[in-house]
Design a protein around this motif. Structure first.
Motif, PDB file in Angstrom:
ATOM      1  N   GLY A 126       0.686  -1.320   0.110  1.00 11.86           N
ATOM      2  CA  GLY A 126       0.232  -0.124   0.106  1.00 11.86           C
ATOM      3  C   GLY A 126       0.944   1.269  -0.029  1.00 11.86           C
ATOM      4  O   GLY A 126       2.163   1.265   0.500  1.00 11.86           O
ATOM      5  N   TYR A 127       0.274   2.233  -0.322  1.00 14.05           N
ATOM      6  CA  TYR A 127       1.090   3.573  -0.751  1.00 14.05           C
ATOM      7  C   TYR A 127       1.252   4.179   0.863  1.00 14.05           C
ATOM      8  O   TYR A 127       0.503   4.046   1.762  1.00 14.05           O
ATOM      9  N   VAL A 128       2.518   4.569   0.921  1.00 15.30           N
ATOM     10  CA  VAL A 128       3.118   5.221   2.172  1.00 15.30           C
ATOM     11  C   VAL A 128       3.156   6.626   1.815  1.00 15.30           C
ATOM     12  O   VAL A 128       2.338   7.250   2.959  1.00 15.30           O
ATOM     13  N   MET A 129       3.945   7.453   1.099  1.00 13.26           N
ATOM     14  CA  MET A 129       4.163   8.555   0.993  1.00 13.26           C
ATOM     15  C   MET A 129       4.970   8.940  -0.394  1.00 13.26           C
ATOM     16  O   MET A 129       5.611   8.074  -0.778  1.00 13.26           O
ATOM     17  N   VAL A 152       7.863   7.838  -5.119  1.00 12.01           N
ATOM     18  CA  VAL A 152       6.757   7.277  -4.412  1.00 12.01           C
ATOM     19  C   VAL A 152       7.294   6.035  -3.783  1.00 12.01           C
ATOM     20  O   VAL A 152       7.730   5.287  -4.053  1.00 12.01           O
ATOM     21  N   PHE A 153       6.788   6.028  -2.343  1.00 13.63           N
ATOM     22  CA  PHE A 153       6.878   4.875  -1.715  1.00 13.63           C
ATOM     23  C   PHE A 153       5.969   4.092  -1.222  1.00 13.63           C
ATOM     24  O   PHE A 153       4.604   4.355  -0.829  1.00 13.63           O
ATOM     25  N   ARG A 168      16.051   0.980   3.639  1.00 13.77           N
ATOM     26  CA  ARG A 168      15.828   1.714   4.794  1.00 13.77           C
ATOM     27  C   ARG A 168      14.343   1.499   5.463  1.00 13.77           C
ATOM     28  O   ARG A 168      13.377   1.366   4.659  1.00 13.77           O
ATOM     29  N   ASP A 169      14.151   1.888   6.454  1.00 17.51           N
ATOM     30  CA  ASP A 169      12.794   1.745   7.318  1.00 17.51           C
ATOM     31  C   ASP A 169      12.008   2.913   7.293  1.00 17.51           C
ATOM     32  O   ASP A 169      12.567   3.906   7.926  1.00 17.51           O
ATOM     33  N   LEU A 170      11.174   3.138   6.648  1.00 11.10           N
ATOM     34  CA  LEU A 170      10.496   4.341   6.506  1.00 11.10           C
ATOM     35  C   LEU A 170       9.615   4.959   7.953  1.00 11.10           C
ATOM     36  O   LEU A 170       8.901   5.911   8.242  1.00 11.10           O
ATOM     37  N   GLN A 171       9.365   3.845   8.622  1.00  9.47           N
ATOM     38  CA  GLN A 171       8.502   3.736  10.072  1.00  9.47           C
ATOM     39  C   GLN A 171       7.171   4.383   9.821  1.00  9.47           C
ATOM     40  O   GLN A 171       6.701   5.437  10.471  1.00  9.47           O
ATOM     41  N   ALA A 172       6.474   3.916   8.961  1.00  6.40           N
ATOM     42  CA  ALA A 172       5.255   4.519   8.493  1.00  6.40           C
ATOM     43  C   ALA A 172       4.223   3.950   9.613  1.00  6.40           C
ATOM     44  O   ALA A 172       4.275   2.862  10.191  1.00  6.40           O
ATOM     45  N   PRO A 173       3.321   4.895  10.020  1.00  6.37           N
ATOM     46  CA  PRO A 173       2.498   4.710  11.087  1.00  6.37           C
ATOM     47  C   PRO A 173       1.487   3.623  10.850  1.00  6.37           C
ATOM     48  O   PRO A 173       0.904   3.708   9.850  1.00  6.37           O
ATOM     49  N   ASP A 183       8.902  -3.623   5.613  1.00  2.60           N
ATOM     50  CA  ASP A 183       9.302  -3.992   4.259  1.00  2.60           C
ATOM     51  C   ASP A 183       8.806  -2.814   3.453  1.00  2.60           C
ATOM     52  O   ASP A 183       7.781  -2.637   3.107  1.00  2.60           O
ATOM     53  N   TYR A 184       9.717  -2.029   2.667  1.00  2.00           N
ATOM     54  CA  TYR A 184       9.334  -0.678   1.963  1.00  2.00           C
ATOM     55  C   TYR A 184       9.820  -0.963   0.723  1.00  2.00           C
ATOM     56  O   TYR A 184      10.654  -1.505   0.315  1.00  2.00           O
TER      57      TYR A 184
END
Length: 153
Positions: A1-4, A11-12, A68-73, A53-54
Motif C-alpha cells: 500500500g501507498y506510504v508517502m 513514491v514509496f 531503509r525503514d520509513l517507519q510508517a505509522p 518492508d518498504y
C-alpha cells in the motif's frame, strides 16, 4: 500500500497486511400501509499494520525493495453510524421523511487487537448528529389548472 512521496519521482509503498471487519444490523417496522420506521447500525473497522518492508516505485512501474525503514505509522480506522428514518405517505405520491443520523469517524495509529477494546475506544470519540425533515408533495396539474388560469377545464 501507498506510504508517502517526497517528490513526484519518489513514491514509496509498504508491505502491510490489512484486516477489515464490518458489522451491520438493519431493522424495519411497518405500522400501517402509510407509516414505517427503519433502523440501520453499521460498524466498519479496518486495521493496517506495516511490517517494515518498504519499496520505491521505479520509472518503469515496478516496485523495488528499499533498504531503509520509513517507519510508517500503523492505521486503526473506525466508522460507526446509526441511521433512523420515519416515513409517512400522507397523500398519493406524497410523503414526509424524518431522518436522524449519528456518526463516529475515527482514525488513529494505535492498533487495537481486541474487538471490544476497540469498540470501547470509539464509544468515547466525538460524534456528529444530524436531523433532517423532507416533504415531497405531488401536485396534479389538471386539478391546479383552473386555479392558475381562471378558466374551467
Amino acid at each position: 500500500g501507498y506510504v508517502m512521496h517526497t517528490a513526484p519521482d519518489s513514491v514509496f509503498f509498504g508491505l502491510r497486511p490489512s484486516k477489515t471487519l464490518t458489522n451491520t444490523l438493519r431493522s424495519t417496522s411497518i405500522f400501517t400501509n402509510d407509516l414505517s420506521i427503519s433502523f440501520d447500525l453499521r460498524h466498519y473497522w479496518s486495521r493496517v499494520n506495516y511490517t517494515g518492508d518498504y519499496f520505491l516505485l521505479s520509472d518503469q512501474g515496478r516496485i523495488d525493495p528499499l533498504s531503509r525503514d520509513l517507519q510508517a505509522p500503523d492505521i486503526n480506522y473506525n466508522a460507526f453510524t446509526i441511521d433512523m428514518m420515519l416515513t409517512w405517505h400522507f397523500a398519493p405520491g406524497s410523503r414526509l421523511t424524518a431522518l436522524w443520523k449519528n456518526v463516529i469517524d475515527n482514525r488513529g495509529n494505535k492498533l487495537m487487537n481486541n474487538y471490544f477494546d476497540n469498540f470501547r475506544h470509539i464509544a468515547g470519540q466525538p460524534q456528529i448528529n444530524s436531523f433532517s425533515i423532507k416533504i415531497l408533495y405531488y401536485l396534479d396539474y389538471n386539478t391546479l389548472q383552473p386555479l392558475l388560469t381562471g378558466r374551467p377545464v
